[in-house]
Design a protein around this motif. Sequence first.
Motif, PDB file in Angstrom:
ATOM      1  N   ALA A   1      12.392   1.522  -2.917  1.00  0.00           N
ATOM      2  CA  ALA A   1      12.752   0.201  -2.381  1.00  0.00           C
ATOM      3  C   ALA A   1      11.872  -0.890  -3.002  1.00  0.00           C
ATOM      4  CB  ALA A   1      12.620   0.188  -0.855  1.00  0.00           C
ATOM      5  N   ILE A   2      10.587  -0.615  -3.156  1.00  0.00           N
ATOM      6  CA  ILE A   2       9.683  -1.591  -3.780  1.00  0.00           C
ATOM      7  C   ILE A   2      10.123  -1.869  -5.215  1.00  0.00           C
ATOM      8  CG2 ILE A   2       7.331  -1.982  -4.627  1.00  0.00           C
ATOM      9  CD1 ILE A   2       6.350  -0.316  -2.180  1.00  0.00           C
ATOM     10  N   ASP A   3      10.385  -0.811  -5.965  1.00  0.00           N
ATOM     11  CA  ASP A   3      10.746  -0.987  -7.375  1.00  0.00           C
ATOM     12  C   ASP A   3      12.108  -1.645  -7.560  1.00  0.00           C
ATOM     13  OD1 ASP A   3       8.304   0.122  -8.085  1.00  0.00           O
ATOM     14  OD2 ASP A   3       9.122   2.139  -8.387  1.00  0.00           O
TER      15      ASP A   3
ATOM     16  N   SER B   1       1.138   4.767   6.344  1.00  0.00           N
ATOM     17  CA  SER B   1       0.500   3.485   6.007  1.00  0.00           C
ATOM     18  C   SER B   1      -0.312   3.622   4.726  1.00  0.00           C
ATOM     19  CB  SER B   1      -0.392   3.014   7.163  1.00  0.00           C
ATOM     20  OG  SER B   1       0.385   2.751   8.297  1.00  0.00           O
ATOM     21  N   GLY B   2      -1.037   4.705   4.590  1.00  0.00           N
ATOM     22  CA  GLY B   2      -1.810   4.938   3.370  1.00  0.00           C
ATOM     23  C   GLY B   2      -0.928   5.022   2.135  1.00  0.00           C
ATOM     24  N   ILE B   3       0.218   5.658   2.278  1.00  0.00           N
ATOM     25  CA  ILE B   3       1.165   5.761   1.159  1.00  0.00           C
ATOM     26  C   ILE B   3       1.642   4.370   0.741  1.00  0.00           C
ATOM     27  CG2 ILE B   3       3.566   6.429   0.667  1.00  0.00           C
ATOM     28  CD1 ILE B   3       2.949   9.052   2.177  1.00  0.00           C
ATOM     29  N   VAL B   4       1.984   3.541   1.724  1.00  0.00           N
ATOM     30  CA  VAL B   4       2.473   2.186   1.432  1.00  0.00           C
ATOM     31  C   VAL B   4       1.367   1.345   0.797  1.00  0.00           C
ATOM     32  CG1 VAL B   4       3.402   0.061   2.436  1.00  0.00           C
ATOM     33  CG2 VAL B   4       4.221   2.289   3.249  1.00  0.00           C
TER      34      VAL B   4
ATOM     35  N   GLU C   1      -0.978  -0.135  -6.430  1.00  0.00           N
ATOM     36  CA  GLU C   1      -0.595   0.297  -7.777  1.00  0.00           C
ATOM     37  C   GLU C   1       0.268  -0.756  -8.480  1.00  0.00           C
ATOM     38  OE1 GLU C   1       0.648   4.557  -9.246  1.00  0.00           O
ATOM     39  OE2 GLU C   1       2.334   3.606  -8.205  1.00  0.00           O
ATOM     40  N   ARG C   2       1.054  -1.489  -7.706  1.00  0.00           N
ATOM     41  CA  ARG C   2       1.949  -2.509  -8.268  1.00  0.00           C
ATOM     42  C   ARG C   2       1.372  -3.923  -8.155  1.00  0.00           C
ATOM     43  NH1 ARG C   2       4.236   1.842  -6.376  1.00  0.00           N
ATOM     44  NH2 ARG C   2       6.150   2.671  -7.300  1.00  0.00           N
TER      45      ARG C   2
END
Length: 190
Positions: A58-60, A88-91, A97-98
């Motif tokens: 979804a982010i990409d 939350s850590g994954i998000v 990273e982006r």
Amino acid sequence: MASVRVLGVDPGLTRCGVGVVDVERRTPTLVHVEVVRSAAEDPIELRLLRIARGVEAAIDLHRPDAIALERVFAQANLRSVMGVAQISGIVLRAAAEREIPVSLLTPTEVKAAVTGYGAADKRQVGEMVRRLLRLDAAPKPADAADALAIAIAEGWRTRMAPSAGGSVTTPAQRAWAAAESAARSGRARR
């Protein structure tokens, strides 16, 4: 004044709400909403991978200007808190990273922003999201509506910040500002 695109996440290990809105002035517009799911019987590492891939996709795809995430809060159910913290850590990692800025909003801040009442229930939040986005029905399940509410709250905060040349003018935005101030003063006392 250009619009801002915000991706909101209602973190959950079984159901993770992901909502994307464009906010121009005070008007949010729906871009995307989904609930990424993982099966409770799957090993935790596969569940985390599934949610991570869904959020990152979804982010990409939607390339938000900002990401808003519901802040983890204490609950009696430790397993639930752990799952929310892991997601939350994954998000947070995906955003870092982006190089996308992330805001953490409490449930009270989000509810106050979209309904004008920090103790609103899920039905009230869903109904206000429906109205604000001019939808025929409230997004279902509640995780989808919550993700959109988080995105709207952050979009308003970003668009209405004094540094953006805006001012908090609606009753809901004034209530949100009061809730945010109370949350900050509560964190300062800890």
